[in-house]
Motif scaffolding. Structure first.
Motif, PDB file in Angstrom:
ATOM      1  N   LYS A   1      -6.494  -0.127 -71.327  1.00 52.05           N
ATOM      2  CA  LYS A   1      -5.910  -0.248 -72.784  1.00 52.05           C
ATOM      3  C   LYS A   1      -4.392  -0.977 -72.498  1.00 52.05           C
ATOM      4  O   LYS A   1      -4.165  -1.063 -73.263  1.00 52.05           O
ATOM      5  N   GLN A   2      -4.275  -0.292 -71.366  1.00 48.15           N
ATOM      6  CA  GLN A   2      -2.847  -0.222 -70.993  1.00 48.15           C
ATOM      7  C   GLN A   2      -2.051  -1.637 -70.585  1.00 48.15           C
ATOM      8  O   GLN A   2      -1.592  -2.335 -70.827  1.00 48.15           O
TER       9      GLN A   2
ATOM     10  N   ARG B   1     -10.538   3.588 -68.370  1.00 48.82           N
ATOM     11  CA  ARG B   1     -10.426   3.326 -69.651  1.00 48.82           C
ATOM     12  C   ARG B   1      -9.198   3.751 -69.882  1.00 48.82           C
ATOM     13  O   ARG B   1      -8.113   1.713 -70.303  1.00 48.82           O
ATOM     14  N   ARG B   2      -8.209   4.046 -70.097  1.00 48.68           N
ATOM     15  CA  ARG B   2      -7.271   4.083 -71.015  1.00 48.68           C
ATOM     16  C   ARG B   2      -6.149   2.789 -69.566  1.00 48.68           C
ATOM     17  O   ARG B   2      -4.954   2.214 -70.720  1.00 48.68           O
TER      18      ARG B   2
ATOM     19  N   SER C   1     -12.646  -6.053 -73.862  1.00 42.41           N
ATOM     20  CA  SER C   1     -13.122  -5.157 -74.831  1.00 42.41           C
ATOM     21  C   SER C   1     -14.437  -4.840 -74.235  1.00 42.41           C
ATOM     22  O   SER C   1     -14.788  -3.553 -74.884  1.00 42.41           O
TER      23      SER C   1
ATOM     24  N   ARG D   1      -2.330  -4.164 -73.429  1.00 45.25           N
ATOM     25  CA  ARG D   1      -1.274  -4.114 -74.204  1.00 45.25           C
ATOM     26  C   ARG D   1       0.532  -4.790 -73.447  1.00 45.25           C
ATOM     27  O   ARG D   1       1.329  -5.411 -74.296  1.00 45.25           O
TER      28      ARG D   1
ATOM     29  N   SER E   1     -14.118  -2.186 -71.690  1.00 47.82           N
ATOM     30  CA  SER E   1     -14.183  -1.021 -72.635  1.00 47.82           C
ATOM     31  C   SER E   1     -15.167   0.085 -72.454  1.00 47.82           C
ATOM     32  O   SER E   1     -15.019   1.181 -72.874  1.00 47.82           O
TER      33      SER E   1
ATOM     34  N   ARG F   1      -8.751 -10.501 -74.258  1.00 45.67           N
ATOM     35  CA  ARG F   1      -8.943  -9.283 -75.195  1.00 45.67           C
ATOM     36  C   ARG F   1     -10.016  -9.232 -75.065  1.00 45.67           C
ATOM     37  O   ARG F   1     -10.924  -7.999 -75.196  1.00 45.67           O
TER      38      ARG F   1
END
Length: 95
Positions: free
Chosen positions: A63-64, A59-60, A33, A67, A36, A29
């Motif tokens: 983030k996916q 970047r999206r 970060s 998750r 990102s 993570r």
């Protein structure tokens, strides 16, 4: 001031043998970060809308992927972290 001593060459792959699964999850993570933030900088300094859209989409996706991380999949965490680390290296030239 810190007296940091490198225990491995800067581009050597990390040895996660003695790292807990929970810590691996946190490491992945954190790497995401950092990546990102780099991608946001790329987006904000893009020369045109097409380039801005490219970096925003990348970047999206990161983030996916964050998750979708499975905290119980040790090999998956290591593999994803390595992919993000290599992308960061490609974009910045630094670990």
């Amino acid at each position: 001031m810190s007296d940091t001593i490198l225990t491995q060459p800067p581009q050597a792959r990390a040895d996660f043998d003695h790292v807990s699964d929970a810590m691996l999850y946190d490491i992945a993570r954190h790497t995401a970060s950092v990546l990102s933030a780099i991608l946001l900088t790329c987006k904000n300094t893009a020369a045109d809308d097409a380039e801005r859209d490219h970096w925003a989409a990348r970047r999206r996706l990161v983030k996916q992927q964050v998750r979708a991380l499975d905290a119980d999949d040790r090999a998956g965490l290591i593999a994803q972290d390595e992919v993000w680390r290599l992308e960061k290296l490609a974009l910045t030239g630094t670990e």
